[in-house]
Design a protein around this motif. Structure first.
Motif, PDB file in Angstrom:
ATOM      1  N   PHE A 186       6.800  -1.042   5.815  1.00  0.00           N
ATOM      2  CA  PHE A 186       6.659  -0.476   6.906  1.00  0.00           C
ATOM      3  C   PHE A 186       6.298   1.179   6.892  1.00  0.00           C
ATOM      4  CE2 PHE A 186       9.834  -3.919   8.052  1.00  0.00           C
ATOM      5  CZ  PHE A 186       9.000  -4.499   9.058  1.00  0.00           C
ATOM      6  N   LEU A 187       6.459   1.498   5.497  1.00  0.00           N
ATOM      7  CA  LEU A 187       6.248   3.035   5.668  1.00  0.00           C
ATOM      8  C   LEU A 187       4.858   3.153   4.765  1.00  0.00           C
ATOM      9  CD1 LEU A 187       9.716   4.223   4.042  1.00  0.00           C
ATOM     10  CD2 LEU A 187       8.697   4.357   6.443  1.00  0.00           C
ATOM     11  N   GLN A 188       4.561   2.265   3.926  1.00  0.00           N
ATOM     12  CA  GLN A 188       3.281   2.260   3.267  1.00  0.00           C
ATOM     13  C   GLN A 188       2.993   0.738   2.863  1.00  0.00           C
ATOM     14  OE1 GLN A 188       3.537   4.242  -0.672  1.00  0.00           O
ATOM     15  NE2 GLN A 188       1.519   3.598  -1.411  1.00  0.00           N
ATOM     16  N   GLY A 189       1.707   0.386   3.577  1.00  0.00           N
ATOM     17  CA  GLY A 189       1.225  -1.068   3.386  1.00  0.00           C
ATOM     18  C   GLY A 189       0.542  -1.282   2.432  1.00  0.00           C
ATOM     19  N   GLY A 190       0.076  -0.346   1.509  1.00  0.00           N
ATOM     20  CA  GLY A 190      -0.753  -0.587   0.299  1.00  0.00           C
ATOM     21  C   GLY A 190      -0.355  -1.175  -0.834  1.00  0.00           C
ATOM     22  N   LYS A 191      -0.955  -1.735  -1.755  1.00  0.00           N
ATOM     23  CA  LYS A 191      -0.713  -2.286  -2.840  1.00  0.00           C
ATOM     24  C   LYS A 191       0.161  -1.120  -4.026  1.00  0.00           C
ATOM     25  CE  LYS A 191      -1.820  -5.438  -6.864  1.00  0.00           C
ATOM     26  NZ  LYS A 191      -3.031  -6.088  -7.506  1.00  0.00           N
ATOM     27  N   LEU A 192       1.070  -1.486  -4.493  1.00  0.00           N
ATOM     28  CA  LEU A 192       1.858  -0.869  -5.435  1.00  0.00           C
ATOM     29  C   LEU A 192       0.924  -0.337  -6.558  1.00  0.00           C
ATOM     30  CD1 LEU A 192       5.530  -1.974  -5.626  1.00  0.00           C
ATOM     31  CD2 LEU A 192       4.838   0.372  -4.893  1.00  0.00           C
ATOM     32  N   ASN A 193       0.873   1.033  -6.862  1.00  0.00           N
ATOM     33  CA  ASN A 193       0.280   1.530  -7.991  1.00  0.00           C
ATOM     34  C   ASN A 193       0.684   0.832  -9.160  1.00  0.00           C
ATOM     35  OD1 ASN A 193       0.224   3.542 -10.505  1.00  0.00           O
ATOM     36  ND2 ASN A 193      -1.474   4.057  -9.133  1.00  0.00           N
ATOM     37  N   GLU A 194      -0.121   0.371 -10.223  1.00  0.00           N
ATOM     38  CA  GLU A 194       0.408  -0.235 -11.317  1.00  0.00           C
ATOM     39  C   GLU A 194       1.468   0.530 -12.047  1.00  0.00           C
ATOM     40  OE1 GLU A 194      -2.651  -1.918 -13.660  1.00  0.00           O
ATOM     41  OE2 GLU A 194      -3.346  -3.088 -12.283  1.00  0.00           O
ATOM     42  N   PRO A 231       2.899  -5.490  -2.181  1.00  0.00           N
ATOM     43  CA  PRO A 231       1.637  -6.541  -2.542  1.00  0.00           C
ATOM     44  C   PRO A 231       1.098  -7.637  -1.610  1.00  0.00           C
ATOM     45  CG  PRO A 231       3.074  -6.115  -4.220  1.00  0.00           C
ATOM     46  CD  PRO A 231       3.921  -5.696  -3.224  1.00  0.00           C
ATOM     47  N   LEU A 232       2.203  -8.167  -0.980  1.00  0.00           N
ATOM     48  CA  LEU A 232       2.026  -9.084   0.002  1.00  0.00           C
ATOM     49  C   LEU A 232       1.248  -8.500   1.237  1.00  0.00           C
ATOM     50  CD1 LEU A 232       5.019 -11.308   0.102  1.00  0.00           C
ATOM     51  CD2 LEU A 232       2.905 -12.006  -0.769  1.00  0.00           C
ATOM     52  N   ARG A 233       1.766  -7.409   1.583  1.00  0.00           N
ATOM     53  CA  ARG A 233       0.997  -6.651   2.794  1.00  0.00           C
ATOM     54  C   ARG A 233      -0.640  -6.379   2.370  1.00  0.00           C
ATOM     55  NH1 ARG A 233      -1.000  -6.233   7.464  1.00  0.00           N
ATOM     56  NH2 ARG A 233      -1.205  -4.151   8.247  1.00  0.00           N
ATOM     57  N   LYS A 262       2.881  -7.180   8.207  1.00  0.00           N
ATOM     58  CA  LYS A 262       4.276  -6.183   7.746  1.00  0.00           C
ATOM     59  C   LYS A 262       5.644  -6.936   7.971  1.00  0.00           C
ATOM     60  CE  LYS A 262       2.128  -1.730   8.068  1.00  0.00           C
ATOM     61  NZ  LYS A 262       2.332  -0.173   8.600  1.00  0.00           N
ATOM     62  N   GLY A 263       5.739  -7.434   9.269  1.00  0.00           N
ATOM     63  CA  GLY A 263       6.822  -8.243   9.604  1.00  0.00           C
ATOM     64  C   GLY A 263       7.342  -9.329   8.682  1.00  0.00           C
ATOM     65  N   LYS A 264       6.092 -10.114   8.285  1.00  0.00           N
ATOM     66  CA  LYS A 264       6.182 -11.415   7.389  1.00  0.00           C
ATOM     67  C   LYS A 264       6.413 -10.994   6.013  1.00  0.00           C
ATOM     68  CE  LYS A 264       3.927 -16.043   6.822  1.00  0.00           C
ATOM     69  NZ  LYS A 264       2.988 -16.737   7.140  1.00  0.00           N
ATOM     70  N   ALA A 265       5.733  -9.911   5.586  1.00  0.00           N
ATOM     71  CA  ALA A 265       5.891  -9.661   4.478  1.00  0.00           C
ATOM     72  C   ALA A 265       7.471  -8.970   4.118  1.00  0.00           C
ATOM     73  CB  ALA A 265       5.098  -8.433   3.965  1.00  0.00           C
ATOM     74  N   PHE A 266       8.023  -8.344   5.057  1.00  0.00           N
ATOM     75  CA  PHE A 266       9.303  -7.732   5.094  1.00  0.00           C
ATOM     76  C   PHE A 266      10.259  -8.922   4.852  1.00  0.00           C
ATOM     77  CE2 PHE A 266      13.033  -7.018   7.646  1.00  0.00           C
ATOM     78  CZ  PHE A 266      13.825  -6.025   6.621  1.00  0.00           C
ATOM     79  N   ILE A 267      10.169 -10.056   5.749  1.00  0.00           N
ATOM     80  CA  ILE A 267      10.876 -11.007   5.684  1.00  0.00           C
ATOM     81  C   ILE A 267      10.904 -11.854   4.154  1.00  0.00           C
ATOM     82  CG2 ILE A 267      11.216 -13.358   6.508  1.00  0.00           C
ATOM     83  CD1 ILE A 267      10.450 -12.455   9.114  1.00  0.00           C
ATOM     84  N   TYR A 268       9.739 -11.814   3.449  1.00  0.00           N
ATOM     85  CA  TYR A 268       9.554 -12.500   2.226  1.00  0.00           C
ATOM     86  C   TYR A 268      10.390 -11.607   1.491  1.00  0.00           C
ATOM     87  CZ  TYR A 268       6.026 -16.146   3.153  1.00  0.00           C
ATOM     88  OH  TYR A 268       5.373 -17.239   3.549  1.00  0.00           O
TER      89      TYR A 268
END
Length: 260
Positions: free
Chosen positions: A24-32, A169-171, A177-183
């Protein structure tokens, strides 16, 4: 069930939930590099917890065996290794940054298999918490509530990056966002379930406590060596993962000694 036990079970799950909430704070993919560092940190915490919170107490529990007090630790450790090896080959799962699933063939979605991969890691952690709190609740003098709390806090700390590594990464791939959080949250639900089941079987657990403590250690070390260390060492500048491994290890060691 006492308040201390319930709190100890929920603390690690809250760590996963807080990590998943990063979506919810940052939706982008995590830096490797960041992902590598987080994985290394989690690996360090798990190794230190396996030694100070599980293997050493297992040998202390068996001190009546004299010079053979290492036997429960060795036996339980190997059973834990083989148990995770079997699960790794049976449960369908997919690791982050991997295109090929592991385990038995399945038609499960990619998201579900990503969650199962982290859930597989969390099984031994849930058992470890359950075993330690079951021992304390049964009045075992070698296990203090402070030591049990140290284990819960340590696992919660390493669960934080695991929750983020699932949800963010799912986001980035288009999941809401909500679904990614639940996963991300669901990936950690096996921990309190495993802990509760272990505590429910406390009467059976306590007589074989040294074996179960080392069993959880073996299962956790399997996860570290088979999955986390390769992930933290991928690509260039793998020394970042190594440094964070050392940071996680020393933090968990300090927690266990200071609180235990």
């Amino acid at each position: 069930m006492t308040g201390e036990v319930l709190q100890g079970i929920l603390i690690p799950f809250l760590g996963t939930t807080a990590g998943a909430a990063c979506v919810f704070l940052q939706g982008g993919k995590l830096n490797e590099k960041v992902q590598r560092c987080l994985t290394g940190f989690a690996a360090g915490v798990m190794v230190a917890a396996s030694i100070w919170s599980l293997l050493i107490p297992a040998m202390d529990q068996a001190e009546g065996m004299g010079k053979w007090s290492f036997i429960p630790a060795v036996a339980g450790f190997w059973i834990g290794i083989l148990f995770l090896l079997i699960l790794d080959h049976v449960i369908p799962h997919l690791h982050m940054n991997s295109s090929e699933s592991e385990g038995m063939p399945s038609s499960l979605s990619k998201n579900t298999m990503l969650v199962l991969a982290v859930a597989l890691h969390n099984i031994p952690e849930g058992m470890a918490i359950g075993v330690v709190y079951a021992g304390w609740a049964a009045g075992n003098s070698d296990i203090t509530i402070a030591a049990a709390l140290a284990l819960s806090i340590g696992i919660a700390i390493q669960n934080f990056p695991e929750g983020a590594i699932i949800s963010m990464p799912l986001r980035a791939e288009g999941t809401k966002k909500g679904k990614a959080f639940i996963y991300g949250v669901l990936s950690g639900i096996v921990e309190p379930i495993g802990a509760l089941l272990t505590i429910a079987a406390a009467k059976m657990v306590v007589p074989v406590l040294p074996y179960l403590l080392s069993f959880a250690a073996g299962a956790m070390i399997y996860v570290v060596v088979e999955e986390l260390i390769p992930e933290m060492s991928e690509g260039e500048h793998s020394n970042l993962g190594t440094l964070l491994f050392a940071a996680g290890f020393t933090l968990m060691m300090a927690l266990d000694v200071a609180l235990g």
